[in-house]
Design a protein around this motif. Structure first.
Motif: not given
Length: 354
Positions: A330-351
């Motif tokens: 949310a703060a966009n890590c403005s102090a970071e001047k490099q590539y950083v990992p973020e987070f992914v949530w995978k949701q399957e299709v219904v069923g």
């Protein structure tokens, strides 16, 4: 009149000129090789390995997303090409480096370069990229020392397809055409437009009858089965109460995409994901805070329609998802001047979710 809610941008794929998909254009794109936004801190092979099978992840897409404090900022998404790693709800195969400090504040040129090759295997800082996937390639061919790879697996791919014929102590690494190793996804440009909301009366274009658009929002067969049948209020209430939470979530998903069924991406930083199923919706505690300690917020989601463009469909196992919801600092890590990992949530299709 503005409602105060953040605007949802819809993403669509289309064929794009090669030069528009290069780093200096700050592209949003699917497939091909990643157009790295900067050279400092480009993630190495260890950072882009599948957490399940250990193989190198394939570049899926990138979204150019400037924000406050970051004039140039791109979110990159990688995924594993091994179908077995896409079973269940595992998310280890998906990682998000992000970059927010690179080029000048001047806009990119609006014309293509003359005689300049867009595909490059060496960054200006001297680092070399893998000839197969376009990620950092610290390994070199032991004979010619002029081609680089991220892993032995990709070196073997290139050896079988092309490099075996070219390799010698005199080979300078020059190749006139880019080989297709079958690892990269097809490349497209992502174009966006603001989502048009459906009104209570039916549709965005206010069609006179209002019936066809309404039917598209209903579960298959419901529209025709109600024609000519008159139900009293109690019967209608009973039918509505019988609809499960799962039905409501999936029907809302169908209704929301009915007007733009070709959308492959929905972008709305600090907005809400459009879930495809009632199952496996993350709770607040399921979304880890950023490494800087700030909470992560929703930024965009990848839609299942993208799979139609990736040439991964098969009668056997294939990579698959319902949606991929991306959460960033949310703060966009403005102090970071490099590539950083973020987070992914995978949701399957219904069923498919267990």
């Amino acid at each position: 009149m503005s409602s105060g809610k953040p605007v949802m941008e819809l993403g669509f794929v289309e064929e794009g000129e090669a030069w528009r998909l290069c780093s200096p254009q700050f592209p949003s794109k699917v497939g091909g090789r990643p157009a790295w936004l900067g050279e400092v801190g480009v993630p190495g092979p260890d950072a882009l390995q599948c957490g399940l099978c250990g193989k190198q992840l394939a570049f899926l897409l990138q979204v150019y997303a400037p924000s406050a404090g970051s004039f140039h900022r791109t979110v990159f998404l990688f995924c594993c090409r091994n179908p077995c790693c896409h079973k269940g709800t595992e998310t280890q195969c998906l990682k998000l480096p992000r970059k927010n400090d690179t080029y000048s504040y001047n806009p990119p040129p609006d014309t293509g370069p003359d005689g300049e090759e867009c595909i490059t295997y060496q960054l200006k800082c001297g680092l070399h990229l893998c000839r197969v996937c376009g990620c950092l390639g610290p390994k070199t061919c032991s004979k010619c020392h002029n081609v680089n790879y991220c892993s032995k697996e990709h070196q073997l791919m290139d050896w079988k397809l092309e490099h075996k014929k070219l390799c010698s102590v005199h080979f300078d690494g020059t190749i006139t055409a880019v080989a297709d190793h079958g690892f990269l996804f097809p490349e497209y440009e992502i174009v966006t437009e603001a989502e048009e909301l459906v009104t209570e009366t039916g549709s965005r274009d206010k069609n006179e009858s209002g019936t066809e658009k309404d039917k598209e929002s209903l579960p298959s067969g419901i529209g025709t089965s109600l024609e000519g049948i008159h139900l009293d209020e109690q019967e209608l209430d009973a039918m509505a109460n019988h609809e499960t939470k799962e039905d409501k979530v999936f029907n809302n998903f169908r209704k929301s995409i009915a007007l733009e069924p070709e959308q492959v991406l929905r972008y709305c930083r600090d907005g809400e994901p459009l879930w495809i199923s009632q199952k496996n919706i993350p709770r607040k505690k399921d979304i880890p805070n950023c490494g800087c300690g700030t909470k992560r917020i929703f930024e965009f989601q990848v839609m299942p329609q993208l799979l139609n463009h990736l040439k991964v469909d098969s009668l056997e196992d294939s990579i698959d998802w319902g949606i991929l919801a991306v959460f960033t600092c949310a703060a966009n890590c403005s102090a970071e001047k490099q590539y950083v990992p973020e987070f992914v949530w995978k949701q399957e299709v219904v069923g498919d979710t267990v």
